[in-house]
Design a protein around this motif. Structure first.
Motif, PDB file in Angstrom:
ATOM      1  N   LYS A 309       0.821  -1.228   0.000  1.00 52.69           N
ATOM      2  CA  LYS A 309       0.000   0.000   0.000  1.00 52.69           C
ATOM      3  C   LYS A 309       0.848   1.270   0.000  1.00 52.69           C
ATOM      4  O   LYS A 309       0.338   2.357  -0.237  1.00 52.69           O
ATOM      5  N   ASP A 310       2.158   1.084   0.253  1.00 49.86           N
ATOM      6  CA  ASP A 310       3.055   2.249   0.262  1.00 49.86           C
ATOM      7  C   ASP A 310       3.772   2.356  -1.095  1.00 49.86           C
ATOM      8  O   ASP A 310       4.608   1.516  -1.419  1.00 49.86           O
ATOM      9  N   PRO A 311       3.454   3.394  -1.882  1.00 48.60           N
ATOM     10  CA  PRO A 311       4.077   3.490  -3.217  1.00 48.60           C
ATOM     11  C   PRO A 311       5.594   3.663  -3.166  1.00 48.60           C
ATOM     12  O   PRO A 311       6.283   3.411  -4.151  1.00 48.60           O
ATOM     13  N   ASP A 312       6.121   4.081  -1.996  1.00 49.24           N
ATOM     14  CA  ASP A 312       7.573   4.270  -1.875  1.00 49.24           C
ATOM     15  C   ASP A 312       8.281   3.059  -1.278  1.00 49.24           C
ATOM     16  O   ASP A 312       9.478   3.125  -0.970  1.00 49.24           O
ATOM     17  N   ALA A 313       7.574   1.955  -1.092  1.00 48.78           N
ATOM     18  CA  ALA A 313       8.215   0.762  -0.501  1.00 48.78           C
ATOM     19  C   ALA A 313       9.377   0.313  -1.392  1.00 48.78           C
ATOM     20  O   ALA A 313       9.242   0.257  -2.632  1.00 48.78           O
ATOM     21  N   PRO A 314      10.524  -0.019  -0.791  1.00 48.62           N
ATOM     22  CA  PRO A 314      11.709  -0.399  -1.594  1.00 48.62           C
ATOM     23  C   PRO A 314      11.477  -1.611  -2.502  1.00 48.62           C
ATOM     24  O   PRO A 314      12.148  -1.757  -3.519  1.00 48.62           O
ATOM     25  N   ILE A 315      10.508  -2.456  -2.164  1.00 47.61           N
ATOM     26  CA  ILE A 315      10.262  -3.649  -2.984  1.00 47.61           C
ATOM     27  C   ILE A 315       9.927  -3.254  -4.431  1.00 47.61           C
ATOM     28  O   ILE A 315      10.241  -3.988  -5.370  1.00 47.61           O
ATOM     29  N   PHE A 316       9.326  -2.067  -4.603  1.00 47.91           N
ATOM     30  CA  PHE A 316       8.956  -1.657  -5.967  1.00 47.91           C
ATOM     31  C   PHE A 316      10.191  -1.391  -6.840  1.00 47.91           C
ATOM     32  O   PHE A 316      10.095  -1.415  -8.056  1.00 47.91           O
ATOM     33  N   LYS A 317      11.347  -1.160  -6.201  1.00 49.07           N
ATOM     34  CA  LYS A 317      12.576  -0.914  -6.998  1.00 49.07           C
ATOM     35  C   LYS A 317      13.034  -2.198  -7.688  1.00 49.07           C
ATOM     36  O   LYS A 317      13.731  -2.154  -8.698  1.00 49.07           O
ATOM     37  N   VAL A 318      12.699  -3.350  -7.107  1.00 55.68           N
ATOM     38  CA  VAL A 318      13.138  -4.615  -7.734  1.00 55.68           C
ATOM     39  C   VAL A 318      11.981  -5.335  -8.429  1.00 55.68           C
ATOM     40  O   VAL A 318      12.174  -6.381  -9.036  1.00 55.68           O
ATOM     41  N   ALA A 319      10.774  -4.747  -8.322  1.00 61.33           N
ATOM     42  CA  ALA A 319       9.592  -5.423  -8.879  1.00 61.33           C
ATOM     43  C   ALA A 319       9.486  -5.179 -10.386  1.00 61.33           C
ATOM     44  O   ALA A 319       9.786  -4.091 -10.879  1.00 61.33           O
ATOM     45  N   ASP A 320       9.062  -6.213 -11.106  1.00 56.26           N
ATOM     46  CA  ASP A 320       8.768  -6.047 -12.528  1.00 56.26           C
ATOM     47  C   ASP A 320       7.363  -5.490 -12.694  1.00 56.26           C
ATOM     48  O   ASP A 320       7.078  -4.750 -13.621  1.00 56.26           O
ATOM     49  N   TYR A 321       6.462  -5.902 -11.787  1.00 55.86           N
ATOM     50  CA  TYR A 321       5.085  -5.388 -11.783  1.00 55.86           C
ATOM     51  C   TYR A 321       4.762  -4.974 -10.354  1.00 55.86           C
ATOM     52  O   TYR A 321       5.032  -5.729  -9.418  1.00 55.86           O
ATOM     53  N   GLY A 322       4.221  -3.789 -10.193  1.00 60.40           N
ATOM     54  CA  GLY A 322       3.869  -3.324  -8.845  1.00 60.40           C
ATOM     55  C   GLY A 322       2.393  -2.972  -8.765  1.00 60.40           C
ATOM     56  O   GLY A 322       1.842  -2.349  -9.678  1.00 60.40           O
ATOM     57  N   ILE A 323       1.755  -3.398  -7.699  1.00 59.35           N
ATOM     58  CA  ILE A 323       0.354  -3.023  -7.472  1.00 59.35           C
ATOM     59  C   ILE A 323       0.315  -2.250  -6.163  1.00 59.35           C
ATOM     60  O   ILE A 323       0.653  -2.792  -5.096  1.00 59.35           O
ATOM     61  N   VAL A 324      -0.030  -0.963  -6.240  1.00 61.15           N
ATOM     62  CA  VAL A 324      -0.147  -0.162  -5.015  1.00 61.15           C
ATOM     63  C   VAL A 324      -1.566  -0.342  -4.494  1.00 61.15           C
ATOM     64  O   VAL A 324      -2.526   0.045  -5.165  1.00 61.15           O
ATOM     65  N   GLY A 325      -1.683  -1.007  -3.357  1.00 58.68           N
ATOM     66  CA  GLY A 325      -3.023  -1.255  -2.825  1.00 58.68           C
ATOM     67  C   GLY A 325      -2.961  -2.115  -1.582  1.00 58.68           C
ATOM     68  O   GLY A 325      -1.884  -2.560  -1.161  1.00 58.68           O
ATOM     69  N   ASP A 326      -4.115  -2.349  -1.027  1.00 60.90           N
ATOM     70  CA  ASP A 326      -4.244  -3.133   0.197  1.00 60.90           C
ATOM     71  C   ASP A 326      -4.252  -4.624  -0.167  1.00 60.90           C
ATOM     72  O   ASP A 326      -5.082  -5.049  -0.984  1.00 60.90           O
ATOM     73  N   VAL A 327      -3.350  -5.386   0.454  1.00 54.25           N
ATOM     74  CA  VAL A 327      -3.287  -6.830   0.136  1.00 54.25           C
ATOM     75  C   VAL A 327      -4.639  -7.512   0.367  1.00 54.25           C
ATOM     76  O   VAL A 327      -4.983  -8.463  -0.338  1.00 54.25           O
TER      77      VAL A 327
END
Ligand code: FAD
Length: 341
Positions: A309-327
């Motif tokens: 849910k956090d668009p600045d989470a570091p995981i998005f730097k290594v993700a090929d696809y990112g979904i910003v939202g509540d799991v």
């Protein structure tokens, strides 16, 4: 002191060849052994030496063709009923004997439960060192020795270790840090059959029962799809969403250390520096921030899909696809969609 005495005595020029300990369970070669044969092939070619697989088991000769297909030139085969299940004593005695007889220069083993048990014992008995849990291998240009790389100081540095004085050069290597080689079943090689020297009185343990706790959902090292959950799953009950998505996709369930430490999943599911190193085709990171210690275990995944849910989470730097939202909203929607396929 024993190791030092042996050092003085050894003639390093006698030690030749790269060996891979081919771990098999119930007659199936573990994937890490193939990965190491692929990597061992490169080392052997660079050193101008042969590559051999060491196969110990009960009635396992049929596996030799698989070992040649992955790239080995030779197989040292030791068979007997005493090797039906892994036993510390029987396997230690046997591998030690093979080394003392044939003098390999390099030995690679998987950093699996068995490899971590066997490797250090054998290294100690033959008077050499062992670099544990390597994440990379190469040849040191200056010395021609194997350069063993592994994380040190909590993953803050990568240490490269050489073994200049002792032989063989030994190390355990984490599963999935190397790709499994393409197999070529037109390859064949020499099988060297060696008799077991293990006597019944050598085995100090007795196997009473094998209880398999690991189902497909925790076979992370072999999985092609892994769905992992972290602290962002908020509470243990929500992990059923992770399990359901994994089931729908035919994948395994992973967890961050935060989720394991909270008692939401057993440690066998932990991915990361102090957990398992995985390399699936698709890795889902659900409610995982992407701490460096977590990335250390999953960054060789082919495709990373992150839900956070956090668009600045570091995981998005290594993700090929990112979904910003509540799991708790995104995962049910994914399950519903994947069920339609
Ligand atoms: P957090 O860092 O707390 O992240 C939770 C994430 O969930 C946050 O990004 C947040 O935005 C998101 N979130 C919260 N609620 C929701 C929601 N409703 N929907 C979507 N997103 C949400 N860690 C490992 O994983 N493996 C290891 O092997 C490992 N080894 C370690 C070894 C050492 C020596 C040390 C010091 C640490 C190690 N760690 C390891 C711990 C690591 O540093 C992190 O603390 C840990 O990975 C954090 O786990 P996490 O991402 O689940 O939790």
């Amino acid at each position: 002191r024993e190791a030092e005495e042996k050092t003085v005595a050894i003639d390093k020029s006698q030690y030749k060849g790269v060996w891979v300990y081919v771990e098999q369970v119930d007659g199936h070669i573990r994937s890490v052994a193939h990965e190491l044969i692929g990597e061992g092939r490169k080392l052997a070619d660079a050193m101008g030496q042969e590559l051999a697989g060491v196969l110990i088991g009960d009635n396992v000769e049929n596996l030799a063709k698989d070992i040649f297909a992955s790239g080995a030139d030779k197989v040292y085969l030791v068979e007997g009923q005493e090797f039906k299940h892994y036993s510390t004593d029987a396997y230690t005695i046997t591998l030690t004997d093979l080394i003392n007889t044939y003098h390999p220069s390099v030995i690679l083993m998987g950093a699996t439960n068995d490899g971590r048990d066997l490797g250090p014992r054998v290294a100690c008995r033959v008077g050499t060192g062992l670099t544990a849990d390597c994440t990379n291998l190469g040849i040191d240009e200056a010395t021609g020795l194997v350069a063993w790389t592994r994380p040190a100081f909590g993953g803050n540095i990568m240490a490269t270790i050489l073994c200049p004085e002792h032989r063989p050069q030994m190390g355990t290597v984490r599963p999935k840090v190397f790709k499994r080689p393409e197999q070529d079943f037109s390859r064949s090689g020499e099988i060297i059959r060696v008799s077991s020297k293990v006597k019944p009185e050598d085995i100090r343990t007795k196997l009473l029962e094998v209880i398999k706790v690991c189902t497909a959902s925790c076979n992370l090292e072999e999985a092609e799809i892994i769905v992992s959950g972290g602290r962002g799953m908020c509470k243990p009950e929500n992990f059923t969403l992770i399990e359901e998505l994994a089931t729908v996709l035919g994948g395994a369930v992973g967890a961050s250390r935060a989720a394991v430490d909270a008692g939401w999943k057993p440690a066998i599911h932990q991915v990361g520096q102090t957990g398992k190193t995985v390399g699936p085709k698709i890795y889902f990171a659900c409610g995982i921030s992407g701490a460096i210690q977590h990335l250390a275990g999953m960054s060789s995944s082919d495709i990373v899909i992150a839900i956070n849910k956090d668009p600045d989470a570091p995981i998005f730097k290594v993700a090929d696809y990112g979904i910003v939202g509540d799991v708790l909203e995104v995962i049910p929607a994914l399950i519903e969609e994947f069920k339609k396929i």
